[in-house]
Write an enzyme that holds these catalytic residues in place. Structure first.
Site, PDB file in Angstrom:
ATOM      1  N   HIS A 802       0.857  -1.182   0.000  1.00 21.64           N
ATOM      2  CA  HIS A 802       0.000   0.000   0.000  1.00 21.64           C
ATOM      3  C   HIS A 802       0.898   1.239   0.000  1.00 21.64           C
ATOM      4  O   HIS A 802       1.608   1.500   0.973  1.00 21.64           O
ATOM      5  CB  HIS A 802      -0.910   0.002   1.222  1.00 21.64           C
ATOM      6  CG  HIS A 802      -1.921  -1.098   1.213  1.00 21.64           C
ATOM      7  ND1 HIS A 802      -2.380  -1.725   2.360  1.00 21.64           N
ATOM      8  CD2 HIS A 802      -2.575  -1.691   0.177  1.00 21.64           C
ATOM      9  CE1 HIS A 802      -3.253  -2.648   2.029  1.00 21.64           C
ATOM     10  NE2 HIS A 802      -3.405  -2.643   0.718  1.00 21.64           N
ATOM     11  N   GLU A 805       1.398   3.792   2.966  1.00 20.67           N
ATOM     12  CA  GLU A 805       1.924   3.312   4.252  1.00 20.67           C
ATOM     13  C   GLU A 805       3.445   3.397   4.243  1.00 20.67           C
ATOM     14  O   GLU A 805       4.160   2.397   4.267  1.00 20.67           O
ATOM     15  CB  GLU A 805       1.422   1.884   4.498  1.00 20.67           C
ATOM     16  CG  GLU A 805      -0.089   1.835   4.645  1.00 20.67           C
ATOM     17  CD  GLU A 805      -0.662   0.427   4.651  1.00 20.67           C
ATOM     18  OE1 GLU A 805       0.123  -0.547   4.677  1.00 20.67           O
ATOM     19  OE2 GLU A 805      -1.903   0.289   4.633  1.00 20.67           O
ATOM     20  N   HIS A 899       3.120  -3.533   6.969  1.00 22.29           N
ATOM     21  CA  HIS A 899       2.067  -2.548   6.673  1.00 22.29           C
ATOM     22  C   HIS A 899       2.126  -1.407   7.692  1.00 22.29           C
ATOM     23  O   HIS A 899       2.826  -1.481   8.703  1.00 22.29           O
ATOM     24  CB  HIS A 899       0.679  -3.201   6.742  1.00 22.29           C
ATOM     25  CG  HIS A 899       0.340  -4.030   5.546  1.00 22.29           C
ATOM     26  ND1 HIS A 899      -0.548  -3.620   4.585  1.00 22.29           N
ATOM     27  CD2 HIS A 899       0.781  -5.246   5.152  1.00 22.29           C
ATOM     28  CE1 HIS A 899      -0.655  -4.549   3.647  1.00 22.29           C
ATOM     29  NE2 HIS A 899       0.143  -5.557   3.975  1.00 22.29           N
ATOM     30  N   GLU A 984       1.726  -4.743  11.405  1.00 22.09           N
ATOM     31  CA  GLU A 984       1.175  -3.393  11.343  1.00 22.09           C
ATOM     32  C   GLU A 984       1.973  -2.461  12.246  1.00 22.09           C
ATOM     33  O   GLU A 984       2.205  -2.768  13.414  1.00 22.09           O
ATOM     34  CB  GLU A 984      -0.286  -3.393  11.794  1.00 22.09           C
ATOM     35  CG  GLU A 984      -1.218  -4.253  10.949  1.00 22.09           C
ATOM     36  CD  GLU A 984      -1.649  -3.558   9.669  1.00 22.09           C
ATOM     37  OE1 GLU A 984      -1.193  -2.415   9.433  1.00 22.09           O
ATOM     38  OE2 GLU A 984      -2.443  -4.149   8.920  1.00 22.09           O
TER      39      GLU A 984
END
Length: 1002
Positions: A802, A805, A899, A984
């Site tokens: 992504h 990010e 991420h 994350e």
């Protein structure tokens, strides 16, 4: 006992009064638990029966009726089914009849209104009451304005507010003209309540307006009745008094809700950039996360900051995969098996015989000879312009539309102001044997004749006097303006390069530029952002999380409403427009200048609202009409010590960490040239809220209406006429990553670190996607050492699927630097594992300033089930490589996809577990049938012990249906990788451990 509570006319009045007295005392002294007990034993029904009996007799005098009504109101408040019980007992007409009969008896009337309010809490009962004339009765009580019988007026207003929760009652009230009457009544109470003694009455009237404006007809009538102007004027008298917060909050909510909806001030919500897809593939997915019909907007509370985490947790259970066969399945290959052979070349470590170790040693010695003259440096030595050969750097006076350099063109002396205006080019001539050759391997850039070898460095501060003071403080004659006030730009650039200290770890402007000129972008970038070219140090100190200023959101909403109420104050000048540059008016006196056409930049339009306030619109992802979050742009021509307000008006997420202490980041060019090149957290008065802009079905090309959100912040820039860059998070471009790999490769210890950089594939946009292999060199060519080398288990790491990010890239950067370092733990890891790493899985998205998608308009982390070799080449080939490793019995021991998380704090992992998923879904689990290795919890537990920012409690090992096409789930299912994770990392800060929010974050 209520079962034998007769209340018949034959009962003695004193007996009835005694019973009511006892009940009142019991419920007055008792807790809510006692009231609920009474309800469970039929207390509500008995009291309603008693009311009906009393109303038909001569006993309905003050002594009997008042305690009975008081009991009904008390019990009804706690009985969630009270309204239905009232209907069942056919008591609605009785209650209304009692109220009408006692219009002149305010004590009785007040008690009747209390019961009426409780009855109306049920929408169905409230609707019935409305049909039977309850609202007309209540308007007789509350109008006209009077301070007599205030207790009765308050009860009537509260009952009316309860009735208006019914949409049919709201429509009835609008059709009968009650909305205008409520506005006038509110004005009367507001103007006459000088001492603020009747706040509850004023707020009650506002609640009535709030419920009426939940319907479209109510909002339209509110606007026609000048409700915006009336409430806006009234709230100006309240903002200075904290006791009036309930009123201010309700008014703000009504104003925001009734603000007329408008489309974004752009021609189309589709991205400014489009990319032709192979095979005439569709270029735009349906819009996700639509808000649906605007009718629901009325239920939102203006000051109620919803927490995504709570919403996610509630929805999570419904999304869990409960089919054990699907959880256990190992799907067949998504491609012919013979295709897997091509990935053998991506695993050279498995076939390397190391017979050329002697020749490699000679090459290493030669490399050492070439760098012998360099000063002693730590392991993170950075090549600089003075320590290694570099391209011929010169400035040229070219317009932004020129495509390439003239090889025969001589150096030009350009006036500084002209150079600033036209963004002079930095010509980098390819010379064999120079640093470009060292920085660029075969996969870098295969450029056609039309490709430009010329890049421009974005704008620098324009004050000639500042340059003299900055660069030549001791020599006034070194650089003097010519008679026309001109400076030689070539001197400035040369000084810039000399001034670069070369002390930024793992960064070199020359390496960066060599890579940046190979990048293929849709806008065909001609400019480099200064922070990416120059580099930056980490922040010099830890900074506390920003404390949210009390009432900042309502203040911002009221400022927005002022635009509607006082339109003459709005400038409305477009100062930057990516779609139609000719329509913009940059460089107006006192106006900021914006720019974003550089790698990873994202700013579509800037509109000057007031002298120091600007609305900003972000560009959607390429071939899409959504995903607005990432921004990165340049701004200059600012004044000193002036708070500039910026409003990003087309955000899509319904909540953000910007409401919980997060700040954007800012880079000052002047600060950098003074020796302080840093991205710093910046901004104050930050908040994130729903605005009045929406995407209509027409503008969204068939997409249902959705609403946008505003991120607003104010900034005081550190210098006058500086050039500053603002970004959602610390930027990390594709060229930064590629130059970082070049420097790592050059500075690793080749005797200890096995390093291979290959190209996984070419992206849709034609940029190479690098694949790294890192492990330890074998100790020798002995059979045992080579066998240990070949048999090391694999660890597969990926990042930046992504583009928005960027924090994932910074984590990957730290991972790479550690893995090639001389740290004993890194050395041990290299000896134990072979690391296959794809440091940037979506280069095209990163390059073109996307937030979530690739050039195909797809979220690549939702394409792992059946990726397309044409539309999703990086996913297709990453999955193919994993398939190949599985086919030769070398499936990774650990798979981890890096991420960034915009809603949560800390660092945590998502993994996969059959049992935990079934348990969470409430399914019975036969442990004899469903067996599972719990080794997936091992790595998170270790990280929880050794990593201060990691939080085990935030980890989840559930398999959701909506995540079945993500890398984590597909690798777990199809490759059989037990330890398959998504890691994350927060954008914002930590709420745990050493870096928790109450302390500091960077």
């Amino acid at each position: 006992k209520f079962a034998v509570f007769p209340f018949q006319s034959s009962c003695d009045k004193d007996v009835i009064l005694n019973i009511l007295s006892v009940l009142t005392d019991l419920l007055s002294l008792g807790s809510s638990r006692r009231i609920h007990y009474v309800i469970s034993k039929g207390g509500s029904e008995a009291l309603l029966q008693a009311l009906a009996t009393t109303a038909r007799t001569e006993l309905s005098d003050c002594g009997t009726l008042l305690p009975l009504l008081r009991l009904l109101a008390r019990v009804g408040q706690r009985d969630s089914k009270f309204g239905l019980k009232v209907q069942k007992a056919e008591a609605t007409d009785i209650i209304l009849s009692l109220a009408r009969r006692n219009l002149g008896h305010h004590l009785h009337l007040t008690h009747c209104l209390w019961v009426l309010r409780v009855c109306a809490s049920n929408v169905t009962t409230g609707t019935t009451l409305g049909i039977n004339g309850a609202m007309e009765l209540l308007f007789k009580v509350i109008t006209p304005y009077s301070k007599r019988h205030v207790r009765t007026v308050r009860a009537a207003i509260e009952a009316l507010a309860a009735l208006l929760k019914s949409k049919s009652n709201s429509r009835r009230a609008v059709n009968r003209g009650y909305l205008g009457g409520l506005l006038r009544l509110y004005q009367d109470w507001h103007h006459n309540d000088i001492s603020n003694n009747y706040i509850y009455i004023r707020r009650g009237l506002l609640l009535c307006l709030k419920h009426i404006t939940n319907i479209q007809l109510g909002r339209e009538t509110f606007l026609v009745s000048r409700g915006m102007e009336i409430l806006f004027a009234s709230v100006q008298d309240c903002v200075s008094c904290k006791n009036l917060d309930p009123i201010i909050t309700t008014v703000t909510h009504i104003l925001r809700k009734c603000y007329p909806k408008e489309p974004l001030p752009v021609g189309t919500v589709r991205s400014s950039y489009s990319f032709p897809l192979p095979g005439n593939s569709r270029s735009e997915p349906p819009c996700e996360g639509s808000e649906g019909d605007y009718e629901s907007d009325g239920e939102e509370d203006a000051e109620n900051d919803l927490d995504n985490e709570d919403v996610e947790s509630k929805e999570e259970d419904y999304d869990l995969e409960t089919d054990v066969n699907k959880l256990r399945s190992r799907p067949v290959l998504d491609r012919p098996e013979e295709e897997l052979g091509q990935y053998e070349a991506m695993c050279p470590e498995l076939s390397h015989n190391f017979q050329e170790l002697e020749s490699e040693s000679e090459e290493e010695k030669s490399l050492e000879d070439r760098t012998e003259s360099l000063p002693s440096t730590p392991s993170h030595f950075i090549p600089s312009a003075t320590s290694v050969k570099h391209p011929n750097n010169r400035w040229r006076n070219q317009s932004v539309t020129e495509m390439g350099p003239d090889p025969a063109e001589k150096n030009c002396q350009v006036p500084l102001q002209s150079w600033i205006k036209e963004k002079c080019r930095w010509d980098l001539t390819d010379e064999k044997g120079d640093i470009v050759e060292a920085a660029q391997d075969a996969d870098c850039c295969e450029e056609g004749p039309a490709r430009s070898h010329t890049l421009s460095l974005c704008r620098l501060p324009k004050e000639a006097a500042w340059y003299k003071k900055m660069f030549y403080p001791d020599c006034e004659a070194s650089i003097n303006p010519s008679p026309g006030g001109k400076l030689e730009s070539s001197d400035i650039v040369a000084t810039l390069l000399e001034k670069h200290q070369g002390d930024i770890p793992f960064h070199s402007p020359c390496f960066y530029t060599a890579r940046a000129k190979c990048v293929k972008s849709i806008p065909d970038y001609k400019d480099m952002a200064f922070p990416d070219f120059w580099g930056h140090h980490p922040p010099p100190y830890s900074k506390p999380m920003l404390e949210r200023k009390y009432g900042v959101q309502r203040d911002k909403v009221l400022d927005d409403v002022r635009r509607l109420i006082q339109p003459d104050d709005v400038i409305g000048r477009t100062v930057f427009d990516l779609d139609e540059p000719s329509h913009a008016s940059p460089g107006a006196p006192g106006c900021l200048t914006f720019f974003s056409k550089f790698e990873s930049g994202n700013l579509r339009k800037a509109i000057q609202v007031r002298e120091f306030e600007y609305d900003l619109i972000m560009n959607a992802d390429v071939n899409s009409n959504q995903h607005h979050q990432w921004f990165y742009f340049e701004v200059h021509d600012m004044k000193l010590a002036i708070p500039y307000r910026f409003n990003v008006i087309n955000c899509e997420k319904f909540n953000s960490q910007f409401n919980y202490g997060m700040q954007l980041v800012m880079y000052s060019v002047k600060e950098a040239l003074q020796g302080r090149p840093r991205w710093l957290r910046a901004g104050h008065d930050i908040c994130y809220y729903k605005n009045h802009y929406c995407c209509s079905a027409a503008a969204g090309e068939g997409v249902r209406r959705k609403c946008y959100y505003t991120l607003t912040f104010s900034i005081k820039f550190p210098h006058k006429d500086d050039v500053c860059y603002l970004a959602y998070h610390y930027p990390y471009t594709y060229s930064t990553m590629m130059s970082h790999l070049d420097i790592l490769e050059q500075n690793r210890n080749p005797k200890k670190v096995y390093w291979r950089k290959q190209t996984l594939c070419q992206t849709l946009g034609g940029n190479p996607c690098p694949l790294l292999t890192i492990t330890a060199m074998p100790d020798s060519k002995k059979r045992d050492d080579l066998e240990q080398f070949y048999n090391r288990p694999y660890v597969f790491l990926m990042a930046r699927v992504h583009p928005g990010e960027s924090n994932a890239s910074w984590v990957m950067k730290g991972t790479l630097e550690f893995l090639v370092s001389s740290d004993p733990i890194a050395d041990l890891l290299r000896k134990c594992f072979i690391f296959k790493i794809v440091p940037m899985l979506n280069p095209d998205g990163v390059i073109n300033g996307n937030h979530r998608c690739s050039l195909s308009g797809d979220d690549l982390n939702r394409q792992w089930l059946k990726p397309s070799s044409q539309l999703h080449p990086t996913i297709y080939h990453a999955k193919g490589l994993l398939y190949y490793l599985r086919s030769i019995g070398r499936a990774p021991l650990v798979f981890c996809d890096y991420h960034g998380h915009s809603q949560k704090k800390n660092v945590f992992l998502y993994g996969c577990s059959i049992k935990e998923t079934l348990w969470q879904a409430g399914c019975m689990v036969d442990t004899a049938v469903v067996t599972e290795d719990v080794g997936y919890r091992g790595l998170p537990k270790i990280l929880d012990k050794v990593a201060p920012a990691f939080v085990m409690n935030s980890c989840s090992f559930l398999v959701e249906k909506s995540r079945e096409s993500t890398a984590r789930v597909v690798v777990w299912k199809e490759m059989g990788v037990l330890r398959s994770y998504t890691m994350e990392s927060t954008y914002c800060g930590c709420s745990h451990g050493l870096y928790k929010v109450s302390k500091f974050f960077r």
